[in-house]
Design an enzyme around this catalytic site. Structure first.
Site, short mmCIF file in Angstrom:
data_model
loop_
_atom_site.label_atom_id
_atom_site.label_comp_id
_atom_site.label_asym_id
_atom_site.label_seq_id
_atom_site.Cartn_x
_atom_site.Cartn_y
_atom_site.Cartn_z
N GLY A 7 0.79 -1.23 0.00
CA GLY A 7 0.00 0.00 0.00
C GLY A 7 0.82 1.27 0.00
O GLY A 7 0.27 2.35 0.27
N GLU A 49 5.06 -6.25 1.89
CA GLU A 49 4.68 -6.89 0.62
C GLU A 49 4.06 -5.87 -0.33
O GLU A 49 2.88 -5.98 -0.66
CB GLU A 49 3.73 -8.07 0.88
CG GLU A 49 2.58 -7.74 1.80
CD GLU A 49 1.61 -8.88 2.03
OE1 GLU A 49 1.96 -10.03 1.78
OE2 GLU A 49 0.49 -8.58 2.48
N GLY A 63 3.27 -3.94 -3.90
CA GLY A 63 3.10 -4.31 -5.29
C GLY A 63 3.21 -3.07 -6.17
O GLY A 63 4.18 -2.89 -6.90
N ARG A 64 2.23 -2.20 -6.06
CA ARG A 64 2.13 -1.04 -6.95
C ARG A 64 3.42 -0.19 -6.97
O ARG A 64 3.94 0.11 -8.04
CB ARG A 64 0.95 -0.15 -6.52
CG ARG A 64 0.62 0.95 -7.52
CD ARG A 64 -0.44 1.91 -6.98
NE ARG A 64 -1.66 1.23 -6.57
CZ ARG A 64 -2.73 1.03 -7.35
NH1 ARG A 64 -2.72 1.47 -8.59
NH2 ARG A 64 -3.80 0.40 -6.89
N CYS A 79 -17.13 2.19 -27.06
CA CYS A 79 -18.35 2.96 -27.23
C CYS A 79 -18.96 3.27 -25.87
O CYS A 79 -20.09 2.84 -25.58
CB CYS A 79 -19.34 2.17 -28.08
SG CYS A 79 -18.60 1.58 -29.61
N TYR A 112 -1.38 -2.94 -11.83
CA TYR A 112 -2.85 -2.82 -11.87
C TYR A 112 -3.28 -2.14 -13.17
O TYR A 112 -4.01 -1.15 -13.15
CB TYR A 112 -3.37 -2.06 -10.65
CG TYR A 112 -2.95 -2.66 -9.34
CD1 TYR A 112 -3.57 -3.80 -8.85
CD2 TYR A 112 -1.91 -2.10 -8.59
CE1 TYR A 112 -3.18 -4.36 -7.64
CE2 TYR A 112 -1.51 -2.66 -7.39
CZ TYR A 112 -2.14 -3.79 -6.92
OH TYR A 112 -1.76 -4.34 -5.73
C1 LIG Z 1 -2.90 -5.93 -2.90
C2 LIG Z 1 -2.20 -6.32 -1.67
C3 LIG Z 1 -0.87 -5.94 -1.46
C4 LIG Z 1 -0.14 -5.00 -2.38
O1 LIG Z 1 -0.68 -3.72 -2.30
P1 LIG Z 1 -0.03 -2.51 -3.13
O2 LIG Z 1 -0.97 -1.39 -2.91
O3 LIG Z 1 0.04 -2.94 -4.53
O4 LIG Z 1 1.32 -2.25 -2.55
C5 LIG Z 1 -0.23 -6.41 -0.34
N1 LIG Z 1 -0.88 -7.23 0.54
C6 LIG Z 1 -2.15 -7.59 0.37
C7 LIG Z 1 -2.79 -8.47 1.37
C8 LIG Z 1 -2.86 -7.16 -0.72
O5 LIG Z 1 -4.14 -7.52 -0.88
#
Ligand SMILES: *Cc1c(COP(=O)(O)O)cnc(C)c1O
Length: 375
Positions: free
Chosen positions: A206, A242, A244-245, A315, A344
């Site tokens: 996050g 953990e 991701g984004r 459309c 994403y």
């Molecule tokens: C989606 C998710 C992440 C990654 O979140 P980001 O906003 O992409 O960093 C980490 N842990 C859990 C449990 C998630 O659902």
């Protein structure tokens, strides 16, 4: 005409991931949340740097087994795991299963016992911590994610045979800046140690990404320092994150070509090949996707540099990729390079809407791809 193309800059990804890793204390583990972008090239690139991968579905487990067969999956998460999902996690021997409810823990324990195994788990806890500035909030209020703190305390005190509870997992919000994310990590860890004697704490992902100001990046060094303080306060606890984004987003671009340019009631519309069925991110998050224009000298219609709306081929009036109040003139045949499309993006897009062709995928430098467009 060249098809719209996702270009993943794997060299940039490797550099960025190494910088993220270097900003964190050695003893803090860095996992990558595969759901942000499961592109095989990206996963192989990240494998050199991250401590592991977090899978959030059985499909992601299967995908990781195919792409990185020698790598043990670090975490298996997600609400609504079926028995088949849990059996797959057992079969894959994932390092930690993140358990979302008491019922799930009991089902997992029964399956583990039946297999003659003991599974190591973290309990996902929905703690009431403040998440100032968050974009998406997954916890601290009624939520399908994780369990209430008192439930976790009860389960940790009396776990069923077949599971070993190692600690706590929390992923409470997304869009947090470094100070807020570290404050959340501090609260979660303090609670986990005090209430369930956690040996491990995964404080989730996050980390903030600002699509309106791409140059404003998450302060990884600042976050690393503050996480170091959390870790110093709890030297026996293994801390884990953990994201991701914030790891993947800057290393992907969506490159496409202008098909038509027209003026409608005083506003310019630029219509590109593809659209939000390839790149849903701006529609899903309600932002304007940042882009650069690579002119190609066409003599067709062009804007005059005034306000534009950049749309795709769907459309529906929701098929908007970007707005701009000013900027360079855009002509038919120009190539637009949409930045921040590494997370994403393709994988959250409604790809079958209107049955347009899918995009292409390439590794490389997006501007080089744009300059060579059509050649
Ligand atoms: C989606 C998710 C992440 C990654 O979140 P980001 O906003 O992409 O960093 C980490 N842990 C859990 C449990 C998630 O659902």
């Amino acid at each position: 005409m060249t098809r719209p193309t996702y270009v993943y800059d794997l060299a940039a990804l490797a550099t960025h991931a190494a910088a993220v890793r270097a900003a964190l204390p050695d003893r803090v583990e860095l996992l990558y949340a595969v759901k942000a972008n499961p592109d095989p090239g990206m996963l192989r690139t990240l494998a050199a740097t991250v401590d592991g991968f977090e899978a959030a579905s059985r499909g992601e487990l299967r995908h990781l087994a195919a792409v990185l067969p020698d790598r043990r999956v670090a975490a298996f998460a997600g609400p609504g795991k079926t028995d088949a999902d849990l059996v797959a996690a057992l079969a894959a021997d994932v390092h930690r299963v993140h358990v979302e409810s008491a019922a799930e823990l009991h089902r997992l324990a029964a399956l583990a016992r039946a297999a003659g195994r003991t599974v190591e788990v973290l309990l996902r806890v929905n703690l009431p911590v403040a998440t100032p500035g968050a974009v998406l909030v997954m916890g601290g209020r009624p939520s399908p994610f994780g369990m209430d703190p008192q439930e976790a305390v009860r389960l940790a005190a009396d776990p069923p045979a077949g599971v070993r509870i190692r600690g706590v997992h929390a992923h409470l919000a997304s869009g947090l800046d470094a100070a807020s994310a570290a404050a959340v990590a501090r609260e979660v860890t303090d609670w986990a140690v005090r209430q369930v004697r956690a040996e491990e704490v995964n404080v989730g992902g996050g980390m903030a990404v600002d699509y309106d100001r791409p140059e404003r990046r998450f302060d990884w060094p600042g976050y690393g320092r503050l996480l170091g303080e959390v870790s110093d306060a709890h030297p026996t606890v293994r801390l884990r994150i953990e994201p991701g984004r914030a790891v993947a987003v800057y290393c992907g671009s969506y490159v496409t070509e202008v098909i038509d340019v027209k003026r409608s009631q005083g506003r310019w519309f630029v219509i590109v090949a593809g659209g939000t069925h390839h790149l849903r991110t701006p529609a899903a998050k309600g932002h304007s996707q940042p882009y650069a224009v690579v002119p190609r000298g066409g003599d067709g219609p062009r804007t005059d540099g005034g306000p534009v709306t950049v749309v795709g081929q769907l459309c529906t009036p929701k098929d908007v990729l970007a707005y701009a109040t000013d900027g360079p003139a855009i002509a038919v045949g120009d190539v637009l390079v949409f930045a921040m499309a590494g997370a994403y993006a393709w994988n959250i897009s409604h790809r079958d809407f209107l049955l347009h062709e899918p995009p292409e995928f390439r590794a490389g430098d997006p501007l080089a791809v744009a300059h060579d467009w059509g050649r």
